[in-house]
Design an enzyme around this catalytic site. Structure first.
Site, short mmCIF file in Angstrom:
data_model
loop_
_atom_site.label_atom_id
_atom_site.label_comp_id
_atom_site.label_asym_id
_atom_site.label_seq_id
_atom_site.Cartn_x
_atom_site.Cartn_y
_atom_site.Cartn_z
CG LEU A 170 20.96 13.47 23.73
CD1 LEU A 170 21.27 12.38 23.38
CD2 LEU A 170 20.15 13.69 25.02
CG ASP B 77 39.34 10.33 16.33
OD1 ASP B 77 38.67 10.42 17.95
OD2 ASP B 77 39.97 9.77 15.94
CB ILE B 78 37.58 12.73 22.09
CG1 ILE B 78 35.86 11.62 21.31
CG2 ILE B 78 37.23 13.85 22.18
CD1 ILE B 78 35.43 10.65 21.37
CE1 TYR C 198 25.16 3.87 21.35
CE2 TYR C 198 23.48 2.16 21.89
CZ TYR C 198 23.93 4.15 21.73
OH TYR C 198 23.59 4.49 22.92
CE LYS D 181 26.04 5.17 24.70
NZ LYS D 181 27.05 6.35 24.96
CB THR E 13 19.82 11.68 18.86
OG1 THR E 13 20.19 10.58 18.98
CG2 THR E 13 19.25 12.40 19.74
#
Length: 301
Positions: free
Chosen positions: A19, A73-74, A171, A175, A205
């Site tokens: 994405l 590395d965010i 996850y 999210k 993905t």
């Protein structure tokens, strides 16, 4: 609508594949200068490779656009600031932040390990916070100097975060947290000329290749609903000046379908005007449940 992002500067995290790659290419196609961030990790977050980000940069430049690669590395607070600083140093400003980076470590809850839980929340929720925090500080400073931004943040939530997903507790929690973070940031940053929205995309993905691969494999009547490129036009529009009045929204996208999520809302209620007695709770709550909307099904249930 070519050129709706002309002159604007964008950061896309996790833009080396999937994405994020499609978002970066779409933004560049509409005139944005793009910082292509990707750590180049494996699906479960291991390893580092600068190849994917560099490849996307080359595609953008070959098409006549402007782009630079970034390997931060965010989820590292200092490196996230470096990412924001690079955009400003390279292109003189920052107008768009697309938070997309993430990975999965799926486990049924009874088998989940603490380090897996922490790793998933770190990159998804922590990574969104870190980049958003530093970008917000930049935009606030610009506003205080009399240079009111017209900036955009597009976060990435998921149906797993909104309706839940069996085998994806970490996850889903991350999210769901991103959706809530979006609502808060939209309210706090509006005064500085910043809109904050989130998308909840369904696409093919690396993260969806496992349990959903069969359902996502075949195009329908010549239209590949699960092509990740289907999601990016909505991201480009949200990033444009035309979307200046849209903020605090979560938009689900699958193929050609766009759905504005309504999220948690106050439903039926009962106020006794006094402290409840435990013996009377059950009857009243069951009446309220009968009046309330039926919850969405959890993915995989």
């Amino acid at each position: 609508m070519a050129g709706i992002l002309e002159g604007r500067v964008a950061i896309v995290t996790g833009a080396g594949r999937g994405l994020g790659r499609e978002h970066a290419l779409e933004l560049a196609r509409h005139g944005a200068k793009v910082v292509v961030n990707d750590l180049g990790t494996s699906l479960d977050g291991d390893g580092v490779s600068h190849g994917p980000a560099a490849e996307v940069v080359e595609i953008i430049r070959a098409a006549g656009g402007e782009a630079v690669a970034n390997g931060a590395d965010i989820a590292n607070f200092a490196q996230a600031r470096g990412l924001i600083d690079q955009a400003i140093a390279e292109f003189g400003r920052l107008d768009i932040l697309v938070n997309n980076a993430g990975f999965v470590r799926d486990r049924m809850l009874v088998n989940a390990e603490e380090d897996e839980w922490n790793a998933v929340l770190r990159v998804h929720l922590g990574g969104h916070f870190a980049t958003l925090r530093h970008a917000a500080a930049y935009w606030r400073a610009e506003a205080k100097e009399g240079r009111q931004p017209d900036a955009r943040v597009i976060n990435t939530s998921s149906g797993a975060g909104l309706q839940g997903s069996v085998g994806q507790a970490a996850y889903s929690a991350a999210k769901g947290g991103i959706a809530s973070l979006t609502l808060v940031a939209a309210q706090e940053l509006g005064r500085y000329g910043v809109t904050v929205n989130a998308i909840a995309p369904s696409a093919r993905t690396r993260m969806t290749e496992g349990p959903f691969s069969t359902a996502m494999a075949a195009p329908e009547e010549g239209f590949d609903r699960m092509n990740p490129a289907n999601v990016s036009p909505i991201v480009a529009w949200l990033a444009s000046p035309e979307a200046s009045d849209v903020t605090g929204r979560v938009i689900e996208i699958e193929g050609g379908r766009v759905c504005v999520e309504e999220g948690w809302r106050h439903g039926p209620s009962r106020d006794l005007g006094r402290r409840w007695d435990v013996a009377e709770v059950g009857g009243h709550v069951r009446e309220l449940l009968a009046e309330a909307a039926v919850p969405e099904a959890v993915y995989g249930a």
